[in-house]
Design a protein around this motif. Structure first.
Motif, short mmCIF file in Angstrom:
data_model
loop_
_atom_site.label_atom_id
_atom_site.label_comp_id
_atom_site.label_asym_id
_atom_site.label_seq_id
_atom_site.Cartn_x
_atom_site.Cartn_y
_atom_site.Cartn_z
N MET A 19 0.84 -1.21 0.00
CA MET A 19 0.00 0.00 0.00
C MET A 19 0.87 1.27 0.00
N SER A 20 1.95 1.24 0.81
CA SER A 20 2.77 2.45 0.88
C SER A 20 3.50 2.68 -0.44
N ARG A 21 3.75 1.60 -1.18
CA ARG A 21 4.34 1.78 -2.52
C ARG A 21 3.38 2.50 -3.45
N TYR A 22 2.11 2.06 -3.39
CA TYR A 22 1.11 2.71 -4.25
C TYR A 22 1.07 4.21 -3.97
N VAL A 23 1.10 4.55 -2.67
CA VAL A 23 0.95 5.96 -2.29
C VAL A 23 2.11 6.80 -2.81
N SER A 24 3.30 6.21 -2.86
CA SER A 24 4.46 7.03 -3.20
C SER A 24 4.84 6.98 -4.68
N GLN A 25 4.02 6.31 -5.48
CA GLN A 25 4.30 6.26 -6.92
C GLN A 25 3.12 6.83 -7.69
N PRO A 26 3.34 7.24 -8.93
CA PRO A 26 2.18 7.66 -9.72
C PRO A 26 1.22 6.47 -9.89
N LEU A 37 -9.64 0.92 -6.42
CA LEU A 37 -8.19 1.12 -6.41
C LEU A 37 -7.41 -0.17 -6.30
N ASP A 38 -7.87 -1.09 -5.44
CA ASP A 38 -7.10 -2.31 -5.19
C ASP A 38 -8.04 -3.31 -4.50
N CYS A 39 -7.67 -4.61 -4.56
CA CYS A 39 -8.57 -5.59 -3.95
C CYS A 39 -8.67 -5.43 -2.44
N MET A 40 -7.63 -4.90 -1.80
CA MET A 40 -7.65 -4.78 -0.35
C MET A 40 -7.99 -3.37 0.13
N VAL A 41 -8.33 -2.51 -0.79
CA VAL A 41 -8.64 -1.12 -0.42
C VAL A 41 -10.04 -0.78 -0.93
N PRO A 42 -11.00 -0.51 -0.03
CA PRO A 42 -12.41 -0.44 -0.44
C PRO A 42 -12.84 0.92 -1.00
N ASN A 93 -4.64 10.69 -8.94
CA ASN A 93 -4.13 11.00 -7.59
C ASN A 93 -4.93 10.29 -6.49
N ALA A 94 -5.64 9.24 -6.85
CA ALA A 94 -6.56 8.62 -5.89
C ALA A 94 -5.87 8.10 -4.63
N TRP A 95 -4.64 7.62 -4.77
CA TRP A 95 -3.96 7.04 -3.60
C TRP A 95 -3.55 8.10 -2.59
N GLN A 96 -3.61 9.34 -2.98
CA GLN A 96 -3.23 10.40 -2.04
C GLN A 96 -4.48 11.00 -1.35
N HIS A 97 -5.67 10.44 -1.64
CA HIS A 97 -6.89 10.94 -1.01
C HIS A 97 -6.82 10.70 0.51
N PRO A 98 -7.21 11.72 1.34
CA PRO A 98 -7.09 11.55 2.80
C PRO A 98 -7.76 10.28 3.34
N LYS A 99 -8.93 9.90 2.78
CA LYS A 99 -9.62 8.69 3.29
C LYS A 99 -8.79 7.44 3.01
N VAL A 100 -8.16 7.42 1.85
CA VAL A 100 -7.33 6.26 1.47
C VAL A 100 -6.11 6.19 2.40
N LEU A 101 -5.49 7.35 2.61
CA LEU A 101 -4.30 7.39 3.48
C LEU A 101 -4.65 6.93 4.90
N VAL A 132 -17.46 -6.90 1.12
CA VAL A 132 -16.91 -6.29 -0.08
C VAL A 132 -17.91 -5.32 -0.70
N ASN A 133 -19.18 -5.37 -0.25
CA ASN A 133 -20.17 -4.44 -0.79
C ASN A 133 -20.04 -3.06 -0.17
N ASP A 134 -19.22 -2.97 0.87
CA ASP A 134 -19.10 -1.71 1.59
C ASP A 134 -18.11 -0.76 0.94
N ASP A 135 -17.98 -0.79 -0.36
CA ASP A 135 -17.03 0.09 -1.03
C ASP A 135 -17.39 1.56 -0.80
N ILE A 136 -16.38 2.37 -0.67
CA ILE A 136 -16.59 3.78 -0.35
C ILE A 136 -16.22 4.61 -1.59
N LYS A 137 -17.14 5.45 -2.01
CA LYS A 137 -16.85 6.33 -3.17
C LYS A 137 -16.00 7.50 -2.71
N ILE A 138 -14.95 7.79 -3.46
CA ILE A 138 -14.17 8.99 -3.11
C ILE A 138 -14.15 9.94 -4.30
#
Ligand code: SF4
Length: 349
Positions: free
Chosen positions: A269-276, A290-295, A316-324, A343-349
């Motif tokens: 996850m931290s790799r995703y955040v620090s790369q484009p 965004l990813d299978c483990m990130v809702p 820039n989705a990985w830098q969204h405050p909710k994702v972080l 898995v139905n509890d996905d959150i729209k950002i």
């Protein structure tokens, strides 16, 4: 005193991630790597919520009634999406998964064809149950990073119990042999439970004997069905033993078969955040996640063109405050035994 192999591996992961970040930063400074991607370079197509198995650990709970109802992307919609992607300039890699992607029959090859003739390469992830001489020949024409079949025990008894269907081991093993015999690069994915932990070497021998170039070994995370099937999760001592064995066996079998361990979830996850951001997952209901483990979802391909979704939110989705915030809480969630509940509890950002 017994070494703490988990800490050793986490340190290696962190070092690797740091090195990667530095490499990317220096390439960006030299103008050799983009600051962002103007279109996804890799997309995972989760083609269906249906599955012909009901594995005890499935993070997607594929095959459950609500997961089947959740499938809104028909084969025709997937083909339209593939054409849209080609028209937009195409993608470098497509990961084909489900549920079970082979349930789509010939439609699966039609979808792959659209991307294949545009230059896309594939990863295919399957339980292997429906592989046969005829469809394996059809798979032969594509370019692959790898073709992945899950085998969760060196005996039929271990695998069939875990996967919930008698004979599923036989089909997966035969399918794996057909795939490697025809020259497709084969990867076996192996989820380790307390029951199978003592048999890692037997599992390596099985993967080698079916012609796999790699064996991906991972522990089961508390998500989806594994939240209630807690007997599948390793204790801290067992996890340490797993990492210790991977360390020993990957050296012992070097040059014969490549033994890989699934990456620590916080590190990836931290790799995703620090790369484009380079891509994401299109879910069976059309959501772009965004990813299978990130809702978190950033749009739906049934409502909007993929280019629009990407340019509005994807880059820039990985830098969204909710994702972080979610990423920062992953280790705690793991300890509490629940990374992703529904898995139905996905959150729209
Ligand atoms: S085969 Fe894969 S998708 Fe199907 S239930 Fe098992 S883990 Fe889930």
């Amino acid at each position: 005193m017994e070494k703490d192999f988990i800490k050793i591996f986490e340190a290696i992961d962190t070092k690797k991630a740091k090195q990667e970040r530095e490499n990317i930063a220096s390439m960006q400074a030299a103008g050799l790597y983009p600051k962002y991607f103007s279109y996804p370079i890799t997309l995972q197509f989760e083609l269906t919520g249906s599955c012909n198995l009901k594995c005890k650990h499935c993070y997607n709970r594929s095959g459950d009634e609500d997961r089947i109802r959740y499938t809104k992307m028909t084969p025709e919609k997937w083909k339209q999406l593939a054409h849209q992607i080609v028209k937009d300039g195409g993608i470098f890699q497509c990961i084909i998964s489900g549920g079970e992607p082979l349930l789509l029959g010939d439609d699966l090859f039609d979808i792959m064809d659209i991307l294949h003739y545009d230059g896309t390469s594939f990863v295919v992830i399957t339980n292997g149950l429906l592989l046969n001489n005829e469809n394996v020949k059809k798979f032969a024409k594509y370019r692959y990073f790898w073709f992945q079949i899950s085998i969760d025990g060196h005996t039929a008894e271990l695998h069939d119990d875990f996967r919930g269907l008698k004979n599923s081991w036989n089909n997966a093993v035969n399918g794996a042999m057909e795939i490697s015999n025809i020259g497709i690069p084969l990867m076996i994915a192996h989820s380790v439970t307390p029951k199978t932990l003592p048999y890692l070497e037997e599992m390596i021998n099985l993967a080698y004997s079916v012609g796999a170039g790699g064996l991906m070994i991972g522990e089961i995370l508390p998500s989806g069905r594994a939240i209630t099937n807690t007997e599948l999760l390793l204790s801290p001592t067992q996890r340490n033993e797993l990492y210790k064995q991977i360390n020993i066996l990957s050296q012992k079998y070097a040059g014969k078969i490549n033994i890989e361990r699934s990456m620590n979830i916080s590190t990836s996850m931290s790799r995703y955040v620090s790369q484009p951001n380079g891509g994401g997952i299109i879910r069976p209901n059309g959501d772009f996640r965004l990813d299978c483990m990130v809702p978190f979802t950033i749009g739906n391909v049934l409502d909007d063109p993929i280019r629009y979704i990407w340019q509005k939110k994807g880059r820039n989705a990985w830098q969204h405050p909710k994702v972080l915030n979610f990423i920062q809480s992953i280790d705690k969630k793991k300890q509490q035994g629940n990374i992703l509940n529904h898995v139905n509890d996905d959150i729209k950002i």
